[in-house]
Design a protein around this motif. Structure first.
Motif, PDB file in Angstrom:
ATOM      1  N   GLY A  11       0.839  -1.201   0.000  1.00 25.51           N
ATOM      2  CA  GLY A  11       0.000   0.000   0.000  1.00 25.51           C
ATOM      3  C   GLY A  11       0.868   1.242   0.000  1.00 25.51           C
ATOM      4  O   GLY A  11       1.774   1.388   0.830  1.00 25.51           O
ATOM      5  N   ALA A  12       0.608   2.114  -0.977  1.00 30.52           N
ATOM      6  CA  ALA A  12       1.424   3.323  -1.123  1.00 30.52           C
ATOM      7  C   ALA A  12       0.607   4.572  -0.863  1.00 30.52           C
ATOM      8  O   ALA A  12       0.829   5.623  -1.459  1.00 30.52           O
ATOM      9  N   ALA A  15      -0.355   6.045   4.826  1.00 30.55           N
ATOM     10  CA  ALA A  15       0.124   5.171   5.902  1.00 30.55           C
ATOM     11  C   ALA A  15       1.344   4.385   5.434  1.00 30.55           C
ATOM     12  O   ALA A  15       2.365   4.312   6.130  1.00 30.55           O
ATOM     13  N   SER A  42      -3.208   6.631  -5.007  1.00 31.84           N
ATOM     14  CA  SER A  42      -3.841   6.063  -3.808  1.00 31.84           C
ATOM     15  C   SER A  42      -4.917   7.011  -3.274  1.00 31.84           C
ATOM     16  O   SER A  42      -4.841   8.227  -3.482  1.00 31.84           O
ATOM     17  N   ALA A  46      -7.111  11.810  -2.445  1.00 27.95           N
ATOM     18  CA  ALA A  46      -8.435  12.426  -2.591  1.00 27.95           C
ATOM     19  C   ALA A  46      -8.834  13.216  -1.352  1.00 27.95           C
ATOM     20  O   ALA A  46      -9.824  13.942  -1.366  1.00 27.95           O
ATOM     21  N   THR A 199      -3.406  -1.064   3.216  1.00 23.34           N
ATOM     22  CA  THR A 199      -4.146  -1.236   1.972  1.00 23.34           C
ATOM     23  C   THR A 199      -5.456  -0.462   1.900  1.00 23.34           C
ATOM     24  O   THR A 199      -6.206  -0.618   0.935  1.00 23.34           O
ATOM     25  N   GLY A 200      -5.722   0.383   2.904  1.00 26.59           N
ATOM     26  CA  GLY A 200      -6.861   1.293   2.805  1.00 26.59           C
ATOM     27  C   GLY A 200      -8.215   0.646   3.067  1.00 26.59           C
ATOM     28  O   GLY A 200      -8.321  -0.484   3.551  1.00 26.59           O
ATOM     29  N   SER A 210     -17.945   7.681  -1.358  1.00 29.27           N
ATOM     30  CA  SER A 210     -16.931   8.684  -1.711  1.00 29.27           C
ATOM     31  C   SER A 210     -15.639   8.003  -2.142  1.00 29.27           C
ATOM     32  O   SER A 210     -14.704   8.661  -2.570  1.00 29.27           O
ATOM     33  N   ASN A 215     -10.945   0.928  -3.687  1.00 32.63           N
ATOM     34  CA  ASN A 215     -11.108   0.722  -2.240  1.00 32.63           C
ATOM     35  C   ASN A 215     -12.007  -0.471  -1.946  1.00 32.63           C
ATOM     36  O   ASN A 215     -13.172  -0.343  -1.590  1.00 32.63           O
ATOM     37  N   LEU A 249     -17.326  13.052  -2.714  1.00 31.14           N
ATOM     38  CA  LEU A 249     -17.290  13.794  -1.460  1.00 31.14           C
ATOM     39  C   LEU A 249     -17.182  15.297  -1.660  1.00 31.14           C
ATOM     40  O   LEU A 249     -16.377  15.766  -2.461  1.00 31.14           O
ATOM     41  N   HIS A 349     -18.185   6.300   3.538  1.00 29.10           N
ATOM     42  CA  HIS A 349     -16.952   7.060   3.515  1.00 29.10           C
ATOM     43  C   HIS A 349     -15.764   6.396   4.184  1.00 29.10           C
ATOM     44  O   HIS A 349     -14.675   6.359   3.636  1.00 29.10           O
ATOM     45  N   GLY A 379      -3.203   2.606   9.062  1.00 32.83           N
ATOM     46  CA  GLY A 379      -4.079   3.358   8.158  1.00 32.83           C
ATOM     47  C   GLY A 379      -5.500   2.833   8.214  1.00 32.83           C
ATOM     48  O   GLY A 379      -5.894   2.165   9.172  1.00 32.83           O
ATOM     49  N   GLU A 380      -6.249   3.113   7.148  1.00 33.30           N
ATOM     50  CA  GLU A 380      -7.681   2.795   7.198  1.00 33.30           C
ATOM     51  C   GLU A 380      -7.949   1.299   7.299  1.00 33.30           C
ATOM     52  O   GLU A 380      -8.982   0.877   7.816  1.00 33.30           O
ATOM     53  N   ARG A 391     -15.482   8.408  13.330  1.00 33.35           N
ATOM     54  CA  ARG A 391     -14.240   9.178  13.208  1.00 33.35           C
ATOM     55  C   ARG A 391     -14.542  10.666  13.042  1.00 33.35           C
ATOM     56  O   ARG A 391     -15.449  11.036  12.306  1.00 33.35           O
ATOM     57  N   SER A 396      -8.392  10.925  10.099  1.00 35.20           N
ATOM     58  CA  SER A 396      -7.818   9.787   9.376  1.00 35.20           C
ATOM     59  C   SER A 396      -6.425  10.141   8.888  1.00 35.20           C
ATOM     60  O   SER A 396      -5.497   9.328   8.961  1.00 35.20           O
TER      61      SER A 396
HETATM   62  C1  LIG Z   1     -12.828  11.599  -1.013  1.00 34.94           C
HETATM   63  C2  LIG Z   1     -12.177  11.427   0.329  1.00 34.94           C
HETATM   64  C3  LIG Z   1     -11.793  12.531   1.065  1.00 34.94           C
HETATM   65  C4  LIG Z   1     -11.183  12.381   2.321  1.00 34.94           C
HETATM   66  N1  LIG Z   1     -10.816  13.498   3.033  1.00 34.94           N
HETATM   67  C5  LIG Z   1     -10.193  13.356   4.220  1.00 34.94           C
HETATM   68  C6  LIG Z   1      -9.709  14.501   4.949  1.00 34.94           C
HETATM   69  O1  LIG Z   1      -9.811  15.636   4.514  1.00 34.94           O
HETATM   70  N2  LIG Z   1      -9.109  14.298   6.141  1.00 34.94           N
HETATM   71  C7  LIG Z   1      -8.947  13.047   6.657  1.00 34.94           C
HETATM   72  O2  LIG Z   1      -8.395  12.921   7.745  1.00 34.94           O
HETATM   73  N3  LIG Z   1      -9.358  11.950   5.973  1.00 34.94           N
HETATM   74  C8  LIG Z   1      -9.965  12.072   4.768  1.00 34.94           C
HETATM   75  N4  LIG Z   1     -10.380  10.950   4.079  1.00 34.94           N
HETATM   76  C9  LIG Z   1     -10.020   9.620   4.576  1.00 34.94           C
HETATM   77  C10 LIG Z   1      -8.554   9.351   4.292  1.00 34.94           C
HETATM   78  O3  LIG Z   1      -8.173   9.975   3.093  1.00 34.94           O
HETATM   79  C11 LIG Z   1      -8.268   7.869   4.153  1.00 34.94           C
HETATM   80  O4  LIG Z   1      -8.818   7.171   5.217  1.00 34.94           O
HETATM   81  C12 LIG Z   1      -6.756   7.647   4.168  1.00 34.94           C
HETATM   82  O5  LIG Z   1      -6.138   8.468   3.214  1.00 34.94           O
HETATM   83  C13 LIG Z   1      -6.406   6.203   3.911  1.00 34.94           C
HETATM   84  O6  LIG Z   1      -5.011   6.100   3.747  1.00 34.94           O
HETATM   85  P1  LIG Z   1      -4.294   4.710   3.680  1.00 34.94           P
HETATM   86  O7  LIG Z   1      -2.843   4.992   3.545  1.00 34.94           O
HETATM   87  O8  LIG Z   1      -4.748   3.863   4.790  1.00 34.94           O
HETATM   88  O9  LIG Z   1      -4.861   4.018   2.333  1.00 34.94           O
HETATM   89  P2  LIG Z   1      -5.004   4.543   0.819  1.00 34.94           P
HETATM   90  O10 LIG Z   1      -4.520   5.914   0.630  1.00 34.94           O
HETATM   91  O11 LIG Z   1      -6.391   4.209   0.409  1.00 34.94           O
HETATM   92  O12 LIG Z   1      -3.992   3.597   0.049  1.00 34.94           O
HETATM   93  C14 LIG Z   1      -4.219   2.206  -0.094  1.00 34.94           C
HETATM   94  C15 LIG Z   1      -3.039   1.624  -0.840  1.00 34.94           C
HETATM   95  O13 LIG Z   1      -3.148   0.208  -0.821  1.00 34.94           O
HETATM   96  C16 LIG Z   1      -2.864  -0.311  -2.080  1.00 34.94           C
HETATM   97  N5  LIG Z   1      -3.572  -1.594  -2.212  1.00 34.94           N
HETATM   98  C17 LIG Z   1      -4.856  -1.892  -1.886  1.00 34.94           C
HETATM   99  N6  LIG Z   1      -5.141  -3.167  -2.188  1.00 34.94           N
HETATM  100  C18 LIG Z   1      -4.005  -3.698  -2.700  1.00 34.94           C
HETATM  101  C19 LIG Z   1      -3.651  -4.976  -3.215  1.00 34.94           C
HETATM  102  N7  LIG Z   1      -4.515  -5.990  -3.292  1.00 34.94           N
HETATM  103  N8  LIG Z   1      -2.384  -5.150  -3.682  1.00 34.94           N
HETATM  104  C20 LIG Z   1      -1.473  -4.142  -3.666  1.00 34.94           C
HETATM  105  N9  LIG Z   1      -1.760  -2.904  -3.194  1.00 34.94           N
HETATM  106  C21 LIG Z   1      -3.010  -2.702  -2.713  1.00 34.94           C
HETATM  107  C22 LIG Z   1      -3.344   0.744  -3.056  1.00 34.94           C
HETATM  108  O14 LIG Z   1      -2.645   0.632  -4.273  1.00 34.94           O
HETATM  109  C23 LIG Z   1      -2.966   2.034  -2.303  1.00 34.94           C
HETATM  110  O15 LIG Z   1      -1.649   2.401  -2.598  1.00 34.94           O
HETATM  111  C24 LIG Z   1     -10.978  11.083   2.828  1.00 34.94           C
HETATM  112  C25 LIG Z   1     -11.356   9.972   2.083  1.00 34.94           C
HETATM  113  C26 LIG Z   1     -11.972  10.138   0.862  1.00 34.94           C
HETATM  114  C27 LIG Z   1     -12.417   8.905   0.112  1.00 34.94           C
END
Ligand SMILES: Cc1cc2nc3c(=O)[nH]c(=O)nc-3n(C[C@H](O)[C@H](O)[C@H](O)COP(=O)(O)OP(=O)(O)OC[C@H]3O[C@@H](n4cnc5c(N)ncnc54)[C@H](O)[C@@H]3O)c2cc1C
Length: 576
Positions: A11-12, A15, A42, A46, A199-200, A210, A215, A249, A349, A379-380, A391, A396
């Motif tokens: 996951g890139a 987090a 990723s 957004a 992995t979000g 959103s 996801n 969103l 969301h 992360g998520e 939340r 997040s």
């Molecule tokens: C539209 C929108 C607006 C938001 N605004 C805010 C905000 O203003 N403030 C706030 O605090 N939060 C906000 N959030 C929530 C927050 O953005 C997310 O919860 C957070 O960015 C998640 O980060 P992450 O690093 O956990 O995962 P992500 O950024 O979702 O990254 C997941 C990574 O996992 C990888 N991955 C997934 N499955 C696989 C697989 N099978 N194999 C290989 N790689 C995989 C993907 O390629 C990606 O790189 C928002 C969310 C959305 C949808």
């Protein structure tokens, strides 16, 4: 193909990259990042509104107040020791991002600018406070670009467009991954001392969301299938302001800048429900207020949406503080937010639940906090739990940065001590069988049809309002869909860029996660945060002030419980 690294991050998003940065800063550790998306695509990119930290740049503020708001916002299901760490380390983490080069919006004196956000208050609930640090309404985009550049600079190895298929656990240690190269369909085995899932989320389980198409909760489902329990899956957040019918969103920052929600009579209905915080009450509540207005016939023209009004803010605020929002509504709705009202409805969301971890990102195998050596999540996809039942906005981004950082630091220390655990002889057997079954079945069920039915069912029966009856009915449908999924067939037999194959696997993940969400929601016979049961409308601290753990067993799903850490603030009724 076989690869060997000390540490691997899957996951890139924010987090994963924050963790990779910590690993890359430690000399001698070989680190790889695997991502099904090109890193800067990723979902973190957004995130619009901002990242909360009690910098106190414009108004008095303290991490302690932030902790209180997080705990109260989460309807007291937050582990308070974890929230305390998050809110204190938020401050140094934001400065760390600033030093990496993140272009925050600034005050006239050059400090990081801060704005109001839902549920963020001064002095334990007295009045709104400016806590959200932001880069216009592109905060997540800037975090992702900044961290990616830093990782490149530090020579982190990226395997972009590689999709995770399986997790390898051997002799009670997590030691590898099975991954598919999307470009040519080749299956790779990655061997490591420590693995982080970042992995979000899985908003794609619902029809109106959103979340990006990607996801689909892959990491959460793969861990679940490998015997890791999932925590608090029933607690899913609906954000009040999604673009009507599209779910896209519209940031809470719009209400932070003074935007107002109005019903069909033009009334600011939040005055009736949350007299102090009004439109900036937490999201679970505002989503329910909208549900209530619609139910009582005050949706716009009797329909199932209300309006977000920005017309009194003036062109200057809209264009400069909310430029992306203005673009979205012009492009997708043909509405000019400076002059016209924007139709909105709640949109799926954010997952409060996920893979259980401790405050260093170590994955827990049970409700007694037994650690699975070598396995981390942040992360998520993870549940620390700092968000409890709901939340707060901006928390997040705080979570991914703070706990991505902590997990990365812990992994760096761990891989310096730990040996490599030998891989089983054919660790990729199951994943290969899964893929070849899909590629060889001549005729069968259609994955897109299964996905569509699932998303509609989850939206109708497992969203803002739930009941025994809707949940039982959804559970039945999900079981039927799982049976159909076992007979799914695909048309595309190519090995390279076979998106049909990958999307089909993702539907399987969404089905398993939906089943666990419904199981948790049936068992939680109360209303708390994002989980509202029409048949149990009150919060019930006597019986349900506890986390739920759902296990995937050969006999079906099993639910267990874990106490909540209540070390600072005693549960109280939530009023805003
Ligand atoms: C539209 C929108 C607006 C938001 N605004 C805010 C905000 O203003 N403030 C706030 O605090 N939060 C906000 N959030 C929530 C927050 O953005 C997310 O919860 C957070 O960015 C998640 O980060 P992450 O690093 O956990 O995962 P992500 O950024 O979702 O990254 C997941 C990574 O996992 C990888 N991955 C997934 N499955 C696989 C697989 N099978 N194999 C290989 N790689 C995989 C993907 O390629 C990606 O790189 C928002 C969310 C959305 C949808």
């Amino acid at each position: 193909m076989y690869h060997r690294f000390d540490a691997i991050v899957v996951g890139a998003g924010g987090a994963g990259l924050m963790a990779a940065m910590q690993l890359a800063r430690t000399p001698g550790i070989r680190t790889a990042v695997i991502s099904k998306l090109y890193p800067t695509r990723s979902h973190t990119g957004a995130a619009q509104g901002g990242i909360g930290a009690a910098l106190g740049n414009l108004e008095e503020d303290y991490p302690e107040w932030h902790t209180f708001d997080t705990v109260k916002g989460g309807d007291y299901l937050v582990d308070q020791d974890a929230a305390d760490i998050m809110c204190h380390e938020a401050v140094e983490s934001v400065y760390e991002l600033e030093h990496y080069g993140l272009p925050f919006s600034r005050t006239p004196e050059g400090k990081i600018d801060q704005r109001r956000f839902g549920g963020h208050t001064r002095n334990f609930g007295e009045a709104p406070v400016r806590r959200s640090c932001f880069a216009a309404d592109r905060t997540g985009h800037m975090i992702l670009q900044t961290l990616y550049q830093q990782c490149i600079k530090r020579e982190v190895e990226f395997y972009s467009e590689f999709q995770l298929l399986d997790l390898i656990i051997s002799e009670g240690v997590c030691c590898g991954l099975v991954v598919l190269n999307i470009k040519d369909g080749e299956i790779h085995i990655f061997h490591a001392k420590a693995i982080l899932f970042a992995t979000g989320g899985f908003g794609r389980a619902w029809k109106i969301t959103s979340n990006a198409l990607s996801n689909t909760g892959d990491g959460v489902a793969i861990a679940f299938r490998r015997g890791i329990p999932l925590e608090d899956m029933e607690l899913y957040q609906f954000h009040p302001t999604g673009v009507y019918k599209l779910g896209i969103l519209l940031t809470e920052g719009a209400r932070g800048e003074g935007g107002i929600l109005r019903n069909n009579d033009g009334e600011r209905f939040t005055e009736r429900y949350a007299p102090t915080l009004l439109d900036l009450a937490p999201r679970d509540m505002v989503s329910r207020f909208i549900y209530q207005e619609v139910k009582e016939g005050r949706g716009i023209n009797g329909s199932d949406f209300v309006h977000l009004d920005l017309t009194h803010l003036g062109a200057d605020v809209v264009e400069n503080k909310l430029p992306d929002l203005a673009d979205f509504v012009r492009v997708y709705l043909g509405v000019d937010p400076v002059r016209e009202l924007i139709p909105i409805q709640p949109t799926a969301h954010y997952a409060m639940g996920g893979i259980p971890t401790d405050v260093d990102g170590r994955v827990l195998m049970d409700e007694s906090n037994t650690v699975l050596p070598g396995f981390y999540a942040a992360g998520e996809c993870a549940c620390v739990s700092v968000h409890g039942a709901n939340r707060l906005g901006t928390n997040s981004l705080v979570d991914i940065v703070v706990f991505g950082r902590r997990a990365g630091k812990h992994m760096a220390a761990y891989v310096q001590e730990a040996p490599f655990t030998e891989l089983p002889r054919t660790p990729d057997d199951e994943a290969r069988q899964q893929v070849s079954a899909l590629l060889s079945r001549e005729r069968g069920e259609s994955a897109p049809e299964i996905r569509e039915t699932l998303q509609e069912e989850m939206m109708d029966k497992v969203s803002v309002v739930r009941s025994e009856q809707t949940l039982q009915s959804a559970r039945k449908t999900v079981h039927e869909l799982q049976a159909r999924f076992a007979q799914v067939a695909i048309q595309d037999r190519q090995t390279w860029y076979n998106s049909e194959l990958l999307e089909t696997l993702e539907v399987g993940y969404l089905l398993d996660l939906s089943e666990s969400i419904i199981a948790g929601a049936l068992a939680r016979q109360e209303s708390r945060g994002g989980h509202y049961r029409e048949d149990y409308p009150e919060r019930d601290d006597t019986n349900f002030l506890r986390h739920s753990f759902v296990y995937n067993t050969p006999d079906g799903l099993r639910i267990a419980h874990k106490p909540v850490n209540i070390s600072k603030f005693e549960p109280k009724e939530r009023k805003y």
